[in-house]
Design a protein around this motif. Structure first.
Motif, PDB file in Angstrom:
ATOM      1  N   THR A  37       0.861  -1.194   0.000  1.00 38.29           N
ATOM      2  CA  THR A  37       0.000   0.000   0.000  1.00 38.29           C
ATOM      3  C   THR A  37       0.894   1.240   0.000  1.00 38.29           C
ATOM      4  N   PRO A  38       1.398   1.627  -1.175  1.00 38.57           N
ATOM      5  CA  PRO A  38       2.377   2.723  -1.253  1.00 38.57           C
ATOM      6  C   PRO A  38       1.779   4.130  -1.179  1.00 38.57           C
ATOM      7  N   GLU A  39       0.532   4.260  -0.794  1.00 35.39           N
ATOM      8  CA  GLU A  39      -0.129   5.564  -0.788  1.00 35.39           C
ATOM      9  C   GLU A  39       0.393   6.541   0.261  1.00 35.39           C
ATOM     10  N   ARG A  40       1.342   6.144   1.063  1.00 34.04           N
ATOM     11  CA  ARG A  40       1.919   6.994   2.117  1.00 34.04           C
ATOM     12  C   ARG A  40       0.870   7.421   3.141  1.00 34.04           C
ATOM     13  N   THR A  42      -0.357   7.508   6.851  1.00 32.47           N
ATOM     14  CA  THR A  42       0.257   7.440   8.175  1.00 32.47           C
ATOM     15  C   THR A  42      -0.485   6.411   9.026  1.00 32.47           C
ATOM     16  N   TRP A  43       0.113   6.065  10.161  1.00 33.40           N
ATOM     17  CA  TRP A  43      -0.539   5.137  11.094  1.00 33.40           C
ATOM     18  C   TRP A  43      -1.905   5.679  11.493  1.00 33.40           C
ATOM     19  N   GLN A  44      -1.939   6.957  11.829  1.00 36.27           N
ATOM     20  CA  GLN A  44      -3.183   7.571  12.284  1.00 36.27           C
ATOM     21  C   GLN A  44      -4.249   7.539  11.186  1.00 36.27           C
ATOM     22  N   GLN A  45      -3.864   7.849   9.957  1.00 35.43           N
ATOM     23  CA  GLN A  45      -4.808   7.812   8.849  1.00 35.43           C
ATOM     24  C   GLN A  45      -5.285   6.386   8.593  1.00 35.43           C
ATOM     25  N   TYR A  46      -4.373   5.438   8.711  1.00 32.10           N
ATOM     26  CA  TYR A  46      -4.743   4.032   8.555  1.00 32.10           C
ATOM     27  C   TYR A  46      -5.769   3.635   9.620  1.00 32.10           C
ATOM     28  N   ASP A  47      -5.559   4.100  10.846  1.00 33.96           N
ATOM     29  CA  ASP A  47      -6.512   3.820  11.923  1.00 33.96           C
ATOM     30  C   ASP A  47      -7.888   4.386  11.600  1.00 33.96           C
ATOM     31  N   VAL A  48      -7.935   5.579  11.015  1.00 33.61           N
ATOM     32  CA  VAL A  48      -9.214   6.186  10.617  1.00 33.61           C
ATOM     33  C   VAL A  48      -9.902   5.283   9.593  1.00 33.61           C
ATOM     34  N   LEU A  49      -9.156   4.840   8.604  1.00 29.03           N
ATOM     35  CA  LEU A  49      -9.735   3.966   7.573  1.00 29.03           C
ATOM     36  C   LEU A  49     -10.257   2.663   8.179  1.00 29.03           C
ATOM     37  N   GLU A  50      -9.496   2.085   9.090  1.00 27.81           N
ATOM     38  CA  GLU A  50      -9.927   0.840   9.735  1.00 27.81           C
ATOM     39  C   GLU A  50     -11.188   1.059  10.572  1.00 27.81           C
ATOM     40  N   ARG A  79      -8.790  15.508   5.992  1.00 28.08           N
ATOM     41  CA  ARG A  79      -8.515  16.337   4.815  1.00 28.08           C
ATOM     42  C   ARG A  79      -7.537  15.621   3.884  1.00 28.08           C
ATOM     43  N   VAL A  80      -6.480  15.038   4.456  1.00 28.42           N
ATOM     44  CA  VAL A  80      -5.493  14.310   3.658  1.00 28.42           C
ATOM     45  C   VAL A  80      -6.138  13.083   3.002  1.00 28.42           C
ATOM     46  N   LEU A  81      -6.921  12.331   3.765  1.00 30.24           N
ATOM     47  CA  LEU A  81      -7.584  11.142   3.219  1.00 30.24           C
ATOM     48  C   LEU A  81      -8.569  11.500   2.119  1.00 30.24           C
ATOM     49  N   LYS A  82      -9.266  12.619   2.274  1.00 26.78           N
ATOM     50  CA  LYS A  82     -10.174  13.100   1.220  1.00 26.78           C
ATOM     51  C   LYS A  82      -9.388  13.470  -0.029  1.00 26.78           C
ATOM     52  N   ASP A  83      -8.271  14.167   0.151  1.00 29.23           N
ATOM     53  CA  ASP A  83      -7.434  14.560  -0.992  1.00 29.23           C
ATOM     54  C   ASP A  83      -6.905  13.340  -1.746  1.00 29.23           C
ATOM     55  N   GLN A  84      -6.675  12.249  -1.028  1.00 30.64           N
ATOM     56  CA  GLN A  84      -6.207  11.007  -1.652  1.00 30.64           C
ATOM     57  C   GLN A  84      -7.356  10.194  -2.244  1.00 30.64           C
ATOM     58  N   GLY A  85      -8.583  10.626  -2.007  1.00 33.13           N
ATOM     59  CA  GLY A  85      -9.750   9.915  -2.537  1.00 33.13           C
ATOM     60  C   GLY A  85     -10.106   8.664  -1.757  1.00 33.13           C
ATOM     61  N   GLY A 107     -10.782   3.740  -1.106  1.00 32.04           N
ATOM     62  CA  GLY A 107     -10.419   3.442   0.275  1.00 32.04           C
ATOM     63  C   GLY A 107     -10.617   1.979   0.607  1.00 32.04           C
ATOM     64  N   ARG A 108     -11.715   1.405   0.131  1.00 35.51           N
ATOM     65  CA  ARG A 108     -11.963  -0.031   0.369  1.00 35.51           C
ATOM     66  C   ARG A 108     -10.904  -0.891  -0.320  1.00 35.51           C
ATOM     67  N   GLU A 109     -10.529  -0.500  -1.540  1.00 33.11           N
ATOM     68  CA  GLU A 109      -9.504  -1.246  -2.281  1.00 33.11           C
ATOM     69  C   GLU A 109      -8.173  -1.170  -1.551  1.00 33.11           C
ATOM     70  N   PHE A 110      -7.835   0.002  -1.020  1.00 29.20           N
ATOM     71  CA  PHE A 110      -6.620   0.177  -0.222  1.00 29.20           C
ATOM     72  C   PHE A 110      -6.630  -0.792   0.966  1.00 29.20           C
ATOM     73  N   LEU A 111      -7.737  -0.810   1.707  1.00 26.27           N
ATOM     74  CA  LEU A 111      -7.831  -1.691   2.870  1.00 26.27           C
ATOM     75  C   LEU A 111      -7.831  -3.164   2.470  1.00 26.27           C
ATOM     76  N   ASP A 112      -8.384  -3.495   1.313  1.00 24.71           N
ATOM     77  CA  ASP A 112      -8.335  -4.875   0.827  1.00 24.71           C
ATOM     78  C   ASP A 112      -6.895  -5.314   0.585  1.00 24.71           C
ATOM     79  N   ARG A 113      -6.089  -4.418  -0.014  1.00 25.45           N
ATOM     80  CA  ARG A 113      -4.666  -4.741  -0.234  1.00 25.45           C
ATOM     81  C   ARG A 113      -3.934  -4.892   1.094  1.00 25.45           C
ATOM     82  N   ALA A 114      -4.245  -4.025   2.044  1.00 30.00           N
ATOM     83  CA  ALA A 114      -3.614  -4.122   3.369  1.00 30.00           C
ATOM     84  C   ALA A 114      -4.002  -5.438   4.044  1.00 30.00           C
ATOM     85  N   ALA A 115      -5.264  -5.833   3.911  1.00 25.48           N
ATOM     86  CA  ALA A 115      -5.734  -7.091   4.509  1.00 25.48           C
ATOM     87  C   ALA A 115      -5.058  -8.288   3.850  1.00 25.48           C
TER      88      ALA A 115
END
Length: 158
Positions: A37-40, A42-50, A79-85, A107-115
């Motif tokens: 998941t090369p989208e850069r 952060t841990w905190q942003q990842y936690d928001v997505l989860e 704001r950063v997560l919105k900018d990344q779509g 965002g779901r596709e990102f989390l699918d790759r992380a999973a």
């Protein structure tokens, strides 16, 4: 002396051993996730997505409460997560000031790759451990994670 990437890592005994083992495992896991998941994110942003994956759409205030971060910190992360779509926001009911945040398909596709990366890591770990070691590892990881979580909660409330 050249470093052998296939050699087992060496850690010190006692407290240094635990600290080094945790640091080494974290580095390896983060490096693997970054490749997947090369989208850069952060841990905190990842936690928001989860949180959004686990609980569905949430308000920014609910997210900040759930993750124990300030409202301005959450606003910046969103704001950063919105900018990344990766997330989208929509008005909640008739009060347009209140927003709800949800995952986008990206965002779901990102989390699918992380999973998928987590599942691959679990398969690798399972292949390196006996069934008894697997059970002990899972139990000990849970015990350590809970202790770290509780210690963090005490630090926030102090």
């Amino acid at each position: 002396m050249a470093h052998d990437d296939n050699a087992p890592s060496q850690v010190l005994d006692g407290q240094d051993g635990i600290e080094n083992a945790l640091a080494h495992l974290t580095c390896v896991l983060v490096a693997r996730r970054t490749r997947t998941t090369p989208e850069r994110v952060t841990w905190q942003q990842y936690d928001v997505l989860e949180m959004l994956r686990l609980h569905g759409p949430m308000t920014p205030s609910s997210l900040s409460d759930a993750l124990s971060v300030s409202r301005p910190t959450m606003s910046k992360a969103l704001r950063v997560l919105k900018d990344q779509g990766l997330v989208q926001q929509a008005a909640l009911g008739t009060d347009r000031r209140e927003q709800t945040t949800s995952l986008t398909p990206i965002g779901r596709e990102f989390l699918d790759r992380a999973a998928e990366c987590r599942r691959d890591n679990a398969k690798i770990a399972a292949s390196a451990l006996t069934p008894t070691e697997q059970a002990a590892f899972a139990e000990l990881c849970g015990k350590v994670a809970e202790a770290i979580h509780v210690a963090g909660q005490h630090a926030i409330s102090s």
